[in-house]
Design an enzyme around this catalytic site. Structure first.
Site, mmCIF file in Angstrom:
data_model
loop_
_atom_site.group_PDB
_atom_site.id
_atom_site.type_symbol
_atom_site.label_atom_id
_atom_site.label_comp_id
_atom_site.label_asym_id
_atom_site.label_seq_id
_atom_site.Cartn_x
_atom_site.Cartn_y
_atom_site.Cartn_z
ATOM 1 C CE LYS A 204 -4.443 -1.682 1.247
ATOM 2 N NZ LYS A 204 -5.460 -1.917 2.260
ATOM 3 N NE ARG A 238 -7.699 -8.077 0.229
ATOM 4 C CZ ARG A 238 -7.228 -7.351 -0.785
ATOM 5 N NH1 ARG A 238 -6.172 -6.586 -0.639
ATOM 6 N NH2 ARG A 238 -7.843 -7.379 -1.965
HETATM 7 N N1 HH2 Z 1 -7.478 -3.547 0.569
HETATM 8 C C1 HH2 Z 1 -7.778 -3.580 -0.736
HETATM 9 C C2 HH2 Z 1 -8.873 -4.309 -1.204
HETATM 10 N N2 HH2 Z 1 -9.629 -5.033 -0.366
HETATM 11 N N3 HH2 Z 1 -10.077 -5.793 1.823
HETATM 12 C C3 HH2 Z 1 -9.797 -5.787 3.120
HETATM 13 N N4 HH2 Z 1 -10.537 -6.523 3.985
HETATM 14 N N5 HH2 Z 1 -8.756 -5.060 3.632
HETATM 15 C C4 HH2 Z 1 -7.965 -4.297 2.842
HETATM 16 O O1 HH2 Z 1 -7.038 -3.640 3.365
HETATM 17 C C5 HH2 Z 1 -8.232 -4.282 1.435
HETATM 18 C C6 HH2 Z 1 -9.326 -5.045 0.956
HETATM 19 C C7 HH2 Z 1 -6.937 -2.803 -1.706
HETATM 20 O O2 HH2 Z 1 -5.910 -3.598 -2.229
HETATM 21 P P1 HH2 Z 1 -5.973 -4.325 -3.658
HETATM 22 O O3 HH2 Z 1 -7.109 -5.278 -3.733
HETATM 23 O O4 HH2 Z 1 -4.665 -4.941 -3.927
HETATM 24 O O5 HH2 Z 1 -6.155 -3.146 -4.700
HETATM 25 P P2 HH2 Z 1 -7.385 -2.629 -5.535
HETATM 26 O O6 HH2 Z 1 -8.403 -2.145 -4.563
HETATM 27 O O7 HH2 Z 1 -6.796 -1.535 -6.384
HETATM 28 O O8 HH2 Z 1 -7.914 -3.769 -6.352
#
Ligand code: HH2
Length: 263
Positions: A204, A238
């Site tokens: 992040k 995660r």
């Molecule tokens: N962060 C992201 C997405 N989903 N869910 C939970 N429970 N906690 C988190 O911190 C979280 C999440 C963001 O990361 P990512 O899926 O890699 O990116 P994007 O939202 O751009 O798909």
């Protein structure tokens, strides 16, 4: 929890796993690397992300979830804010609803109850397309804890079992770097609410801010943050980098076991 984004625009793996065949290979790799849960998402929630329509999100995640459930032994989580997507994903075999909106969307809580799904309730201030504009808190930890406890109680009242509820403070979701650091420093306060805590710190922007590294160079910082979080009670991590995270967690596990054998 290994991340599988079937989106064109996710901040770190956007566009990489779109065709189901490639997504399946990614799942097999994540499982071989030690993932226990695969979190499938069809809508990016990165700061500034644009919302995706229901049908588009369904078309992205459903074929992948169906194949994962059919062809692998893993637990599938669906990362969605839409009741209709949660419902279809659970009917296809997902057993955990990971909702960055904490089941506040119309119908979401009802779907979780009806599908007897486990739920991850995450805190977010604002909406993804504007949440990083000017996040403000009196006391970020107190406010996040209060919100999560309130949502957990709503879930209990609606009939979700206590041991099917996971809480997540939502690093990077409507929080400045200082808010994120404060939350990480006091993560035990979230764990003290009595539910397992999930953290999503992987790659992040807070890691980028602290290290100066671009997304693809944030592994070391992400591992340090994950270890700190687990040290403060997090139970689910995660991550995009499952093997490296698993290796790092093996060290904590071994040291904890050694602590118990005081020879
Ligand atoms: N962060 C992201 C997405 N989903 N869910 C939970 N429970 N906690 C988190 O911190 C979280 C999440 C963001 O990361 P990512 O899926 O890699 O990116 P994007 O939202 O751009 O798909």
């Amino acid at each position: 929890m290994g991340v599988l984004n079937v989106t064109p625009d996710s901040f770190s793996d956007g566009g990489l796993h779109r065709p189901p065949e490639r997504a399946l290979q990614r799942v097999r790799d994540l499982l071989a690397a030690g993932a226990d849960i695969i979190d499938v998402g069809g809508e990016s929630t990165r700061p500034g992300a644009q919302p995706v329509g229901e049908q588009e999100e369904l078309d992205r995640v459903l074929p992948v979830i169906e194949r994962i459930v059919r062809e692998t032994p893993c637990l599938v989580s669906v990362d969605s804010r839409k009741a209709i997507v949660m419902d279809a994903a659970c009917s296809a075999g997902a057993c955990l609803i990971n909702d960055v909106g904490a089941l506040q969307a119309p119908g979401a809580l009802e779907v979780a109850v009806r599908q007897r799904a486990a739920v991850c309730l995450m805190h977010m201030q604002g909406e993804p397309n504007s949440m990083q504009a000017a996040p403000q808190y009196e006391d970020v930890t107190d406010e996040v804890a209060e919100f999560l406890l309130g949502r957990a109680l709503q879930c209990l009242e609606a009939g979700i079992a206590k041991d099917a509820i996971v809480l997540d403070p939502g690093f990077g979701f409507g929080k400045t770097l200082e808010h994120n650091l404060r939350l990480l420093a006091r993560l035990d306060r979230i764990g003290a609410l009595g539910y397992p805590v999930l953290v999503g710190l992987s790659r992040k922007s807070m890691i980028g801010r602290l290290t100066g590294a671009p997304v693809e160079g944030r592994l070391a910082g992400s591992l340090a943050a994950a270890l700190l979080a687990v040290g403060k009670g997090a139970r689910i991590v995660r991550t995009h980098d499952v093997q490296e995270t698993r290796h790092a967690l093996n060290i904590i596990k071994a040291v904890r076991q050694a602590e118990q054998h005081k020879t």
